[in-house]
Design an enzyme around this catalytic site. Structure first.
Site, PDB file in Angstrom:
ATOM      1  N   ASP A 106       0.835  -1.202   0.000  1.00  0.00           N
ATOM      2  CA  ASP A 106       0.000   0.000   0.000  1.00  0.00           C
ATOM      3  C   ASP A 106       0.876   1.263   0.000  1.00  0.00           C
ATOM      4  OD1 ASP A 106      -2.473   1.239   0.023  1.00  0.00           O
ATOM      5  OD2 ASP A 106      -3.193   0.166   1.789  1.00  0.00           O
ATOM      6  N   ASP A 130     -10.236   3.409  -3.461  1.00  0.00           N
ATOM      7  CA  ASP A 130     -10.893   2.226  -2.891  1.00  0.00           C
ATOM      8  C   ASP A 130     -12.281   2.024  -3.493  1.00  0.00           C
ATOM      9  OD1 ASP A 130      -8.696   2.044  -1.304  1.00  0.00           O
ATOM     10  OD2 ASP A 130      -9.791   2.066   0.595  1.00  0.00           O
TER      11      ASP A 130
HETATM   12  C1  GLA Z   1      -5.905   1.362   1.589  1.00  0.00           C
HETATM   13  C2  GLA Z   1      -6.131   0.468   0.397  1.00  0.00           C
HETATM   14  C3  GLA Z   1      -7.198  -0.530   0.723  1.00  0.00           C
HETATM   15  C4  GLA Z   1      -6.838  -1.315   1.954  1.00  0.00           C
HETATM   16  C5  GLA Z   1      -6.486  -0.383   3.093  1.00  0.00           C
HETATM   17  C6  GLA Z   1      -5.903  -1.134   4.255  1.00  0.00           C
HETATM   18  O1  GLA Z   1      -7.035   2.149   1.833  1.00  0.00           O
HETATM   19  O2  GLA Z   1      -6.485   1.233  -0.718  1.00  0.00           O
HETATM   20  O3  GLA Z   1      -7.432  -1.381  -0.361  1.00  0.00           O
HETATM   21  O4  GLA Z   1      -5.767  -2.162   1.680  1.00  0.00           O
HETATM   22  O5  GLA Z   1      -5.593   0.606   2.722  1.00  0.00           O
HETATM   23  O6  GLA Z   1      -5.788  -0.354   5.376  1.00  0.00           O
END
Ligand code: GLA
Length: 408
Positions: free
Chosen positions: A156, A215
């Site tokens: 990430d 997301d």
């Molecule tokens: C980010 C990523 C998500 C997830 C979260 C985990 O928001 O985009 O897909 O992995 O972190 O905390």
């Protein structure tokens, strides 16, 4: 002259080389714990959840359908010890990760883990930026993952401003990629910098898949936005490159709470079918995050649709993309998507992004064909020797999807 030519050839081919770690030859399929024990981002993950889901994936048909990875998301790490080694959360994984990974392997799956390229993970569920990321420890962490038997790592991009300076994703993902490759174990690398630096243009050098946007939540607003963001990216995906990752599949809906495994769907069944169809056409990773221990009828219908999974896993050509519109519905509303597949066939989706239903016409000339045979990928009905065009009703936010071949 010859050496100049050789240099050009090397530079051109060098530029398209993918992270050559021998994995990720097809879009990855699996489960990630994001929305299973509780709502998305609030999942209370622990060893029991991961092992229960692994068992369920054998009995519910997912293993036979091709789902391969069981991925532990942002919840497992706790702190670093005095030697800088990352230590799993003792409450959630009392015996560490190894027995959990061994359990995953014993059922025929591969284990995945989450980390972050920066100082701290994105840490959902109230642990606001207290879980260490891998920054400064890429090799150490890669070696730990490899020694535990991890075969997929999501990296990430939170907390990537270090001492006031924004880290460069090109440099960080290259370093992480090299650290993973150096372990000598083939480990799939999924990068997640949310599409900010157009990773589809360069990330294939370092990673096997790359998040293309923000997301994905269990609602139509983000689903439709992500479909739009990915409409033109198909050519960047394929064997020898890697996979555009539009983010997780939400089929059946996030879980309501951490106590039971009930579902709180944020979308309609039609919308879940659309999501899965277009993810399959895009050659996107199929990473399910909902509670597959308790599959509702829409989950079984969608997640075990062998015809669509076959389209997703067909690597004859690049990923599918939007190839045109039926403009009689208005601007950007009635969309035609296609993916070239084996034997000169095509997967086609007629997608209605509008809030009312529409007739969508597909002119076969758009495919370069005059007469076609088609098979509906949702209900299996077959039609032979269609000429010139086909017109079908597509409900609001819905798709009609087909496998099509030209009649010579
Ligand atoms: C980010 C990523 C998500 C997830 C979260 C985990 O928001 O985009 O897909 O992995 O972190 O905390």
């Amino acid at each position: 002259m010859l050496s100049n030519l050789l240099f050009v050839v090397f530079a051109v081919t060098g530029a398209v080389f993918a992270n050559n770690n021998g994995v990720g030859l097809k879009p990855p399929m699996g489960w990630d714990m994001w929305c299973t024990n509780g709502r998305c981002e609030r999942d209370y993950c622990d060893a029991k959840e991961v092992m229960d889901v692994t068992d369920a994936m054998v009995t519910n048909g997912m293993k036979d359908a091709g789902y391969e990875y069981v991925i532990i998301s942002d919840c497992w790490a706790d702190h670093r010890d005095e030697n800088g080694n990352i230590v799993p959360d003792k409450d959630r994984f009392p015996d560490g990760l190894v027995p959990v990974i061994q359990h995953i392997n014993s059922k025929g799956f591969k284990a995945g883990l989450y980390t972050d390229a920066g100082m701290y993970t994105c840490s959902p569920g109230g642990r606001n930026h207290t879980i260490p990321g891998s920054y400064g420890h890429y090799e150490q962490d890669a070696n730990a993952y490899a020694s535990w038997g991890v075969e997929y790592v999501k990296v990430d991009w939170c907390s990537t401003k270090v001492n006031g300076t924004q880290l460069d994703p090109h440099k960080q993902y290259q370093e992480m990629s090299e650290a993973l490759n150096k372990t000598g174990k083939p480990i799939f690398l999924n990068s997640c910098e949310w599409g900010i630096d157009k990773p589809w243009e360069w990330m294939h050098q370092y990673a096997n898949s790359w998040r293309t946007g923000p997301d994905h939540h269990d609602d139509w607003k983000t689903t439709s936005k992500i479909i739009e963001l990915n409409a033109d990216l198909g050519d960047y995906a394929g064997v020898g490159k890697g996979w555009n990752d539009p983010d997780f599949i939400m089929t059946g809906g996030q879980s309501c709470n951490t106590v039971d495994s009930s579902h709180c769907p944020g979308m309609t069944d039609t919308e879940y079918r659309t999501e899965f169809t277009l993810w399959c056409l895009m050659s996107a990773p199929l990473l399910v995050v909902t509670d597959v221990r308790n599959m509702t009828s829409i989950m079984k219908e969608v997640l075990l649709n062998k015809d669509l999974i076959e389209i997703n896993q067909d690597t004859t050509g690049p990923g599918g993309k939007r190839i045109g519109f039926d403009k009689t519905c208005g601007e950007n509303v009635c969309q035609i998507w296609a993916k070239n597949i084996t034997n000169g066939e095509k997967a086609i989706a007629l997608y209605n992004a509008d809030s009312v239903s529409h007739n969508i016409t597909l002119e076969f000339s758009l495919l370069g064909w005059k007469m076609v045979n088609i098979r509906n990928l949702w209900d299996g009905t077959k039609y032979y020797n269609f000429t010139e065009s086909v017109t079908v009703v597509v409900e609001s936010h819905g798709v009609q999807a087909y496998r099509a071949s030209a009649v010579q």
